[in-house]
Design an enzyme around this catalytic site. Structure first.
Site, PDB file in Angstrom:
ATOM      1  CG  ASN A   1     -12.379  -0.847   3.910  1.00  0.00           C
ATOM      2  OD1 ASN A   1     -12.695  -1.997   4.997  1.00  0.00           O
ATOM      3  ND2 ASN A   1     -11.286  -0.229   4.294  1.00  0.00           N
TER       4      ASN A   1
ATOM      5  CG  HIS B   1      -8.815  -3.390  -2.490  1.00  0.00           C
ATOM      6  ND1 HIS B   1      -9.746  -2.423  -2.873  1.00  0.00           N
ATOM      7  CD2 HIS B   1      -8.101  -2.331  -0.991  1.00  0.00           C
ATOM      8  CE1 HIS B   1      -9.910  -1.338  -2.581  1.00  0.00           C
ATOM      9  NE2 HIS B   1      -8.720  -1.269  -1.085  1.00  0.00           N
TER      10      HIS B   1
ATOM     11  CG  ASP C   1      -1.815   1.110   1.172  1.00  0.00           C
ATOM     12  OD1 ASP C   1      -3.209   0.716   1.464  1.00  0.00           O
ATOM     13  OD2 ASP C   1      -1.893   2.280   1.175  1.00  0.00           O
TER      14      ASP C   1
ATOM     15  CB  VAL D   1      -9.597   2.322  -5.072  1.00  0.00           C
ATOM     16  CG1 VAL D   1      -8.924   1.871  -6.459  1.00  0.00           C
ATOM     17  CG2 VAL D   1      -7.928   2.539  -4.740  1.00  0.00           C
TER      18      VAL D   1
ATOM     19  CG  HIS E   1      -6.797  -2.812   3.068  1.00  0.00           C
ATOM     20  ND1 HIS E   1      -5.988  -1.745   3.352  1.00  0.00           N
ATOM     21  CD2 HIS E   1      -8.168  -2.572   3.111  1.00  0.00           C
ATOM     22  CE1 HIS E   1      -7.398  -1.136   2.451  1.00  0.00           C
ATOM     23  NE2 HIS E   1      -8.560  -1.217   2.210  1.00  0.00           N
TER      24      HIS E   1
HETATM   25  P1  AMP Z   1      -9.224   1.530  -0.016  1.00  0.00           P
HETATM   26  O1  AMP Z   1      -9.841   2.757   1.317  1.00  0.00           O
HETATM   27  O2  AMP Z   1      -9.559  -0.068   0.666  1.00  0.00           O
HETATM   28  O3  AMP Z   1      -9.950   1.523  -1.176  1.00  0.00           O
HETATM   29  O4  AMP Z   1      -8.567   0.866  -0.027  1.00  0.00           O
HETATM   30  C1  AMP Z   1      -7.511   1.863  -1.479  1.00  0.00           C
HETATM   31  C2  AMP Z   1      -6.034   1.250  -1.200  1.00  0.00           C
HETATM   32  O5  AMP Z   1      -5.416   1.632  -1.653  1.00  0.00           O
HETATM   33  C3  AMP Z   1      -5.753   2.594   0.195  1.00  0.00           C
HETATM   34  O6  AMP Z   1      -4.880   1.784   1.417  1.00  0.00           O
HETATM   35  C4  AMP Z   1      -5.113   3.405  -1.032  1.00  0.00           C
HETATM   36  O7  AMP Z   1      -3.141   3.934   0.227  1.00  0.00           O
HETATM   37  C5  AMP Z   1      -4.222   2.328  -2.167  1.00  0.00           C
HETATM   38  N1  AMP Z   1      -3.728   3.321  -2.724  1.00  0.00           N
HETATM   39  C6  AMP Z   1      -4.200   4.426  -3.510  1.00  0.00           C
HETATM   40  N2  AMP Z   1      -3.615   4.197  -4.636  1.00  0.00           N
HETATM   41  C7  AMP Z   1      -2.307   3.882  -4.925  1.00  0.00           C
HETATM   42  C8  AMP Z   1      -1.253   3.095  -5.063  1.00  0.00           C
HETATM   43  N3  AMP Z   1      -0.653   3.326  -6.343  1.00  0.00           N
HETATM   44  N4  AMP Z   1      -0.555   2.180  -4.950  1.00  0.00           N
HETATM   45  C9  AMP Z   1      -0.351   1.244  -4.055  1.00  0.00           C
HETATM   46  N5  AMP Z   1      -1.731   1.555  -2.880  1.00  0.00           N
HETATM   47  C10 AMP Z   1      -2.751   2.450  -2.989  1.00  0.00           C
END
Ligand code: AMP
Length: 115
Positions: free
Chosen positions: A88, A101, A31, A97, A103
């Site tokens: 989430n 995914h 992340d 996003v 975590h």
């Molecule tokens: P969520 O809020 O559960 O959708 O998690 C999305 C996660 O993606 C967050 O923890 C961000 O820090 C992570 N994230 C966003 N863009 C990137 C990226 N380019 N590379 C790695 N992690 C990312």
């Protein structure tokens, strides 16, 4: 304008990521904004927007995400101490996003209930 998510771009190699695992169906990478000493995102290569969009046929794929998490936890030496797996969903779940995914968070003690 492309409606590709940032994770679809990572899968397609259009933007870089610090990859820690990859197979035909699953990719895992660090992340970019870690919330713990270990913070890895484990994603299917198939673009699925949210948990709400999962179909019966996706069950093995979702299972794979957890098996990869288990393998990574062992490889990173945190299996015994423990870790947290979080997925989430939508706004109230804190999803930012829209490509599912898992975590994998580890390396410190997490509180419960979550914030
Ligand atoms: P969520 O809020 O559960 O959708 O998690 C999305 C996660 O993606 C967050 O923890 C961000 O820090 C992570 N994230 C966003 N863009 C990137 C990226 N380019 N590379 C790695 N992690 C990312």
């Amino acid at each position: 304008m492309s409606d590709k998510t940032i994770f679809a771009k990572i899968i397609d190699g259009e933007i870089p990521a610090d990859k820690v695992y990859e197979d035909e169906q699953v990719l895992a990478f660090k992340d970019v904004n870690p919330q713990a000493p270990i913070h890895i995102l484990i994603i299917p290569k198939k673009p699925i927007r949210t948990v709400n969009d999962l179909e019966e046929a996706d069950a093995p794929l979702v299972g794979r995400l957890f098996l990869v998490a288990k393998q990574l936890a062992a490889r990173l030496g945190v299996a015994e101490n423990g870790y947290r797996l979080v997925m989430n969903c939508n706004a109230d779940g804190g999803q930012s996003v829209y490509h599912i995914h898992l975590h994998l968070l580890a390396g410190r003690r997490f509180a419960w209930p979550p914030g």
